[in-house]
Design an enzyme around this catalytic site. Sequence first.
Site, PDB file in Angstrom:
ATOM      1  N   ASP A  14      -0.839 -11.400   7.802  1.00 33.45           N
ATOM      2  CA  ASP A  14      -2.200 -10.852   7.991  1.00 33.45           C
ATOM      3  C   ASP A  14      -2.989 -11.639   8.934  1.00 33.45           C
ATOM      4  O   ASP A  14      -2.802 -12.909   9.075  1.00 33.45           O
ATOM      5  CB  ASP A  14      -2.659 -10.688   6.467  1.00 33.45           C
ATOM      6  CG  ASP A  14      -4.069  -9.593   6.582  1.00 33.45           C
ATOM      7  OD1 ASP A  14      -4.003  -8.896   7.187  1.00 33.45           O
ATOM      8  OD2 ASP A  14      -4.630  -9.893   5.662  1.00 33.45           O
ATOM      9  N   ASN A  33      -1.005   1.443   6.382  1.00 39.50           N
ATOM     10  CA  ASN A  33      -1.377   1.112   7.700  1.00 39.50           C
ATOM     11  C   ASN A  33      -1.316   2.431   8.499  1.00 39.50           C
ATOM     12  O   ASN A  33      -2.079   2.418   9.688  1.00 39.50           O
ATOM     13  CB  ASN A  33      -0.538   0.016   8.347  1.00 39.50           C
ATOM     14  CG  ASN A  33      -0.731  -1.435   7.623  1.00 39.50           C
ATOM     15  OD1 ASN A  33       0.114  -2.314   7.461  1.00 39.50           O
ATOM     16  ND2 ASN A  33      -1.928  -1.685   7.201  1.00 39.50           N
TER      17      ASN A  33
HETATM   18  C1  IPE Z   1      -0.891  -6.117   4.455  1.00 39.60           C
HETATM   19  O1  IPE Z   1      -2.173  -6.250   5.347  1.00 39.60           O
HETATM   20  C2  IPE Z   1       0.032  -5.259   5.299  1.00 39.60           C
HETATM   21  C3  IPE Z   1       0.834  -5.932   6.432  1.00 39.60           C
HETATM   22  C4  IPE Z   1       0.830  -7.253   6.517  1.00 39.60           C
HETATM   23  C5  IPE Z   1       1.715  -5.172   7.091  1.00 39.60           C
HETATM   24  P1  IPE Z   1      -3.238  -5.334   5.423  1.00 39.60           P
HETATM   25  O2  IPE Z   1      -4.244  -6.087   6.665  1.00 39.60           O
HETATM   26  O3  IPE Z   1      -2.825  -4.171   5.578  1.00 39.60           O
HETATM   27  O4  IPE Z   1      -3.771  -5.471   3.960  1.00 39.60           O
HETATM   28  P2  IPE Z   1      -5.212  -5.309   3.457  1.00 39.60           P
HETATM   29  O5  IPE Z   1      -5.601  -4.041   3.956  1.00 39.60           O
HETATM   30  O6  IPE Z   1      -6.064  -6.537   3.767  1.00 39.60           O
HETATM   31  O7  IPE Z   1      -5.045  -5.251   1.759  1.00 39.60           O
HETATM   32  C1  IPE Z   2      -1.806  -7.824  10.033  1.00 41.25           C
HETATM   33  O1  IPE Z   2      -3.039  -8.115  10.747  1.00 41.25           O
HETATM   34  C2  IPE Z   2      -1.032  -6.765  10.794  1.00 41.25           C
HETATM   35  C3  IPE Z   2      -0.604  -5.650  10.087  1.00 41.25           C
HETATM   36  C4  IPE Z   2      -1.214  -5.243   9.063  1.00 41.25           C
HETATM   37  C5  IPE Z   2       0.154  -4.598  10.973  1.00 41.25           C
HETATM   38  P1  IPE Z   2      -4.063  -7.218  10.602  1.00 41.25           P
HETATM   39  O2  IPE Z   2      -3.975  -6.119  11.672  1.00 41.25           O
HETATM   40  O3  IPE Z   2      -4.279  -6.684   9.093  1.00 41.25           O
HETATM   41  O4  IPE Z   2      -5.204  -8.144  10.917  1.00 41.25           O
HETATM   42  P2  IPE Z   2      -6.600  -8.187  10.073  1.00 41.25           P
HETATM   43  O5  IPE Z   2      -6.605  -8.084   8.581  1.00 41.25           O
HETATM   44  O6  IPE Z   2      -7.653  -7.055  10.570  1.00 41.25           O
HETATM   45  O7  IPE Z   2      -7.398  -9.468  10.595  1.00 41.25           O
HETATM   46 MG    MG Z   3      -5.132  -7.180   7.368  1.00 44.77          MG
END
Ligand code: IPE
Ligand code: IPE
Ligand code: MG
Length: 247
Positions: free
Chosen positions: A18, A66
């Site tokens: 993340d 996502n």
């Molecule tokens: C969790 O991250 C999913 C992945 C790393 C693929 P998200 O960014 O989607 O999670 P939330 O929304 O912060 O819970």
């Molecule tokens: C994790 O990074 C990647 C995916 C969930 C695909 P994020 O895109 O969730 O990054 P933040 O949480 O917005 O920083």
């Molecule tokens: Mg995230």
Amino acid sequence: MEEIDKEKLPHHIAIIMDGNGRWAKKKFLNRISGHIKGVHAVREVVTACRELGIKVLTLYAFSIENWKRPAEEVNALMDLLKEYLLKEYEEMVQNNIRLNVIGRIEDLPLDVQTTLRETMKKTERCDGMILNLALSYGGRSEILHAVQGITSDLQKGKIKPEEITVQHFPEYLWTHGIPDPDLLIRTSGEFRISNFLLWQIAYTELYVTDTLWPDFDRKELLKAIADFQSRERRFGLTSEQLNGREE
Ligand code: IPE
Ligand code: IPE
Ligand code: MG
């Protein structure tokens, strides 16, 4: 360099990767640049795990939730995934890494599904490490999928109700055949599970770091493993029982 005990490595490491968006924002870049840098981190961590002798690495790359992100970001992530697989499969074979996928693969664009299936086929004989990608993955969906499988086998008379046990149930999960994670790492400081491996993490050691995923590297991985090795996994027992000192 962090000192780790090569004899006590976690067998299975799972990572919630993340923080790509926040990494990009900090650098005044768009979110997609964060995902591109995130792929570099994936490469480094896969190589480091293989070199260390980790047997299973599960990466949470895309959740069912996502899909609700802007189409442009979703499309970029799918393209990056395909590009990663096409670029890396030779190295996977050389390094004896088998690709496995958990999640609703059927939700993914057809070209990505094809690339995934081809990569799994090309690496099917590799037995050095399993790289387990969670794609269009959700823990609740996985459990429901398992319940549907069990119900269908019950109706067909293939199993009896009393055979639905804690030991047998995981065979219906997408992770069947893969032991539960020993260590779960989440980058970017959030203390939540976000629908990841809900059944499998019952006794997994959790490690949360503030480091954003694109900045996560071999050194950070060793730090997480060293922390894991400092824990006492009691599985409900007492410390004395574990150390053979019980009355
Ligand atoms: C969790 O991250 C999913 C992945 C790393 C693929 P998200 O960014 O989607 O999670 P939330 O929304 O912060 O819970
Ligand atoms: C994790 O990074 C990647 C995916 C969930 C695909 P994020 O895109 O969730 O990054 P933040 O949480 O917005 O920083
Ligand atoms: Mg995230």
